[in-house]
Design a protein around this motif. Structure first.
Motif, PDB file in Angstrom:
ATOM      1  N   UNK A 250       0.850  -1.186   0.000  1.00  0.00           N
ATOM      2  CA  UNK A 250       0.000   0.000   0.000  1.00  0.00           C
ATOM      3  C   UNK A 250       0.884   1.233   0.000  1.00  0.00           C
ATOM      4  N   UNK A 251       0.428   2.276  -0.698  1.00  0.00           N
ATOM      5  CA  UNK A 251       1.192   3.518  -0.757  1.00  0.00           C
ATOM      6  C   UNK A 251       1.109   4.289   0.558  1.00  0.00           C
ATOM      7  N   UNK A 252       0.088   4.033   1.349  1.00  0.00           N
ATOM      8  CA  UNK A 252      -0.103   4.772   2.602  1.00  0.00           C
ATOM      9  C   UNK A 252      -0.681   3.861   3.666  1.00  0.00           C
ATOM     10  N   UNK A 253      -1.140   4.448   4.778  1.00  0.00           N
ATOM     11  CA  UNK A 253      -1.741   3.644   5.845  1.00  0.00           C
ATOM     12  C   UNK A 253      -3.074   3.027   5.419  1.00  0.00           C
ATOM     13  N   UNK A 254      -3.424   1.927   6.062  1.00  0.00           N
ATOM     14  CA  UNK A 254      -4.687   1.231   5.772  1.00  0.00           C
ATOM     15  C   UNK A 254      -5.857   2.016   6.332  1.00  0.00           C
ATOM     16  N   UNK A 255      -6.775   2.485   5.472  1.00  0.00           N
ATOM     17  CA  UNK A 255      -7.944   3.175   6.015  1.00  0.00           C
ATOM     18  C   UNK A 255      -8.873   2.181   6.720  1.00  0.00           C
ATOM     19  N   UNK A 256      -9.388   2.562   7.858  1.00  0.00           N
ATOM     20  CA  UNK A 256     -10.362   1.723   8.583  1.00  0.00           C
ATOM     21  C   UNK A 256     -11.736   2.282   8.281  1.00  0.00           C
ATOM     22  N   UNK A 257     -12.476   1.575   7.452  1.00  0.00           N
ATOM     23  CA  UNK A 257     -13.751   2.095   6.942  1.00  0.00           C
ATOM     24  C   UNK A 257     -14.906   1.450   7.669  1.00  0.00           C
ATOM     25  N   UNK A 258     -15.851   2.277   8.109  1.00  0.00           N
ATOM     26  CA  UNK A 258     -17.097   1.753   8.687  1.00  0.00           C
ATOM     27  C   UNK A 258     -18.071   1.491   7.559  1.00  0.00           C
ATOM     28  N   UNK A 259     -18.749   0.366   7.619  1.00  0.00           N
ATOM     29  CA  UNK A 259     -19.672   0.011   6.537  1.00  0.00           C
ATOM     30  C   UNK A 259     -20.769   1.062   6.385  1.00  0.00           C
ATOM     31  N   UNK A 260     -21.142   1.709   7.502  1.00  0.00           N
ATOM     32  CA  UNK A 260     -22.180   2.741   7.445  1.00  0.00           C
ATOM     33  C   UNK A 260     -21.711   3.953   6.629  1.00  0.00           C
ATOM     34  N   UNK A 261     -20.403   4.140   6.534  1.00  0.00           N
ATOM     35  CA  UNK A 261     -19.854   5.277   5.780  1.00  0.00           C
ATOM     36  C   UNK A 261     -19.456   4.883   4.358  1.00  0.00           C
ATOM     37  N   UNK A 262     -19.570   3.596   4.055  1.00  0.00           N
ATOM     38  CA  UNK A 262     -19.111   3.096   2.751  1.00  0.00           C
ATOM     39  C   UNK A 262     -20.142   3.372   1.668  1.00  0.00           C
ATOM     40  N   UNK A 263     -19.675   3.764   0.503  1.00  0.00           N
ATOM     41  CA  UNK A 263     -20.561   3.796  -0.651  1.00  0.00           C
ATOM     42  C   UNK A 263     -19.721   3.615  -1.899  1.00  0.00           C
ATOM     43  N   UNK A 264     -20.383   3.266  -2.965  1.00  0.00           N
ATOM     44  CA  UNK A 264     -19.711   3.044  -4.243  1.00  0.00           C
ATOM     45  C   UNK A 264     -20.440   3.843  -5.310  1.00  0.00           C
ATOM     46  N   UNK A 265     -19.692   4.654  -6.055  1.00  0.00           N
ATOM     47  CA  UNK A 265     -20.312   5.573  -7.016  1.00  0.00           C
ATOM     48  C   UNK A 265     -19.761   5.351  -8.420  1.00  0.00           C
ATOM     49  N   UNK A 266     -20.632   5.329  -9.405  1.00  0.00           N
ATOM     50  CA  UNK A 266     -20.232   5.377 -10.813  1.00  0.00           C
ATOM     51  C   UNK A 266     -20.405   6.812 -11.272  1.00  0.00           C
ATOM     52  N   UNK A 267     -19.376   7.324 -11.951  1.00  0.00           N
ATOM     53  CA  UNK A 267     -19.436   8.704 -12.434  1.00  0.00           C
ATOM     54  C   UNK A 267     -19.020   8.791 -13.883  1.00  0.00           C
ATOM     55  N   UNK A 268     -19.541   9.802 -14.573  1.00  0.00           N
ATOM     56  CA  UNK A 268     -19.008  10.190 -15.878  1.00  0.00           C
ATOM     57  C   UNK A 268     -18.382  11.558 -15.672  1.00  0.00           C
ATOM     58  N   UNK A 269     -17.043  11.624 -15.679  1.00  0.00           N
ATOM     59  CA  UNK A 269     -16.380  12.858 -15.269  1.00  0.00           C
ATOM     60  C   UNK A 269     -16.840  13.186 -13.862  1.00  0.00           C
ATOM     61  N   UNK A 270     -17.331  14.422 -13.617  1.00  0.00           N
ATOM     62  CA  UNK A 270     -17.763  14.794 -12.266  1.00  0.00           C
ATOM     63  C   UNK A 270     -19.205  14.363 -11.959  1.00  0.00           C
TER      64      UNK A 270
END
Ligand SMILES: Nc1nc2c(c(=O)[nH]1)N[C@H]1C(S)=C(S)[C@@H](COP(=O)(O)O)O[C@H]1N2
Ligand SMILES: [Mo]
Length: 201
Positions: free
Chosen positions: A32-52
């Motif tokens: 990993x390039x940096x520290x491991x982020x500790x993600x809460x599932x409640x804060x997780x989301x996945x987004x598809x974007x076209x540009x912005x």
């Protein structure tokens, strides 16, 4: 008991599956390039974007409703280790796009993004295959944080830096656009069989 014949055949089998310059690892290194982020599932989301522009977004619970697949595949890291027969489960990128109603994707190029700010480019065609997925499980277990859990991109036919850990979205771009490592001298495409490690390879 190991016979000579068995030992003698094994390197041939490995040679056909091991891309040039790679060795076979039996552990699973963490890079990993940096520290491991500790993600809460409640804060997780996945987004598809076209540009912005957002095209679709899933919460963790919504993501869990998508069609799931399991694959067994070999992975190849640019630091020269390869690992055979790794088992992953998650949602194929093709199924994600279908769920978003993107029968006609807006462009042919994608930047994958991670919660840690990491990015990496993959042509859409390389994400539409049977093996490209957003993986949530490794070896039957929820994906460990250091390997990108709760979810990482998996594009096993390209060097492993293309498999963005802690992935939080895919962004369609007009042109093939270099990501984190591609901007730091790594190859824009990264095919292990053509040994495309660095720019100009
Ligand atoms: N978000 C994110 N994804 C990432 C990285 C990273 O630093 N951040 N490193 C990449 C690199 S260079 C490699 S080789 C693989 C390593 O995955 P592993 O730690 O599960 O072996 O993750 C890739 N995905
Ligand atoms: Mo890497």
């Amino acid at each position: 008991m190991v016979t000579r014949g068995f030992e003698g055949r094994r390197p041939t089998v490995v040679a056909g599956r091991l891309p040039p310059g790679q060795y076979l690892a039996h552990d699973f290194p963490v890079l990993s390039a940096g520290p491991t982020p500790r993600l809460r599932l409640a804060d997780w989301s996945f987004t598809l974007k076209h540009g912005p522009r957002p095209l679709a977004r899933w919460s963790w619970a919504e993501f869990g409703e998508l069609p799931r697949s399991e694959i067994k595949t070999d992975i190849h890291c640019v630091t020269k280790w390869s690992k055979f027969d790794t088992v992953w489960a998650g949602v194929r990128v093709a199924d994600l796009l279908a769920a978003a109603g993107l029968a006609e994707p807006p462009t042919a190029f994608v930047l994958a993004h991670g919660f840690d700010g990491y990015s990496t480019n993959v042509p859409l065609a390389d994400l539409m295959g049977e093996q490209a997925m957003v993986a949530t499980h490794y070896d039957g277990q929820p994906l460990a944080a250091e390997h990108g859990g709760p979810a990482r991109l998996l594009v096993p036919h390209l060097y492993f830096w293309k498999s963005a850990k802690w992935v939080n979205g895919l962004q369609f771009t007009e042109k093939d656009t270099a990501g984190f490592w591609e901007n730091r001298g790594y190859h824009i495409y990264g095919d292990p069989w053509r040994e495309q490690r660095f720019t100009g390879d």
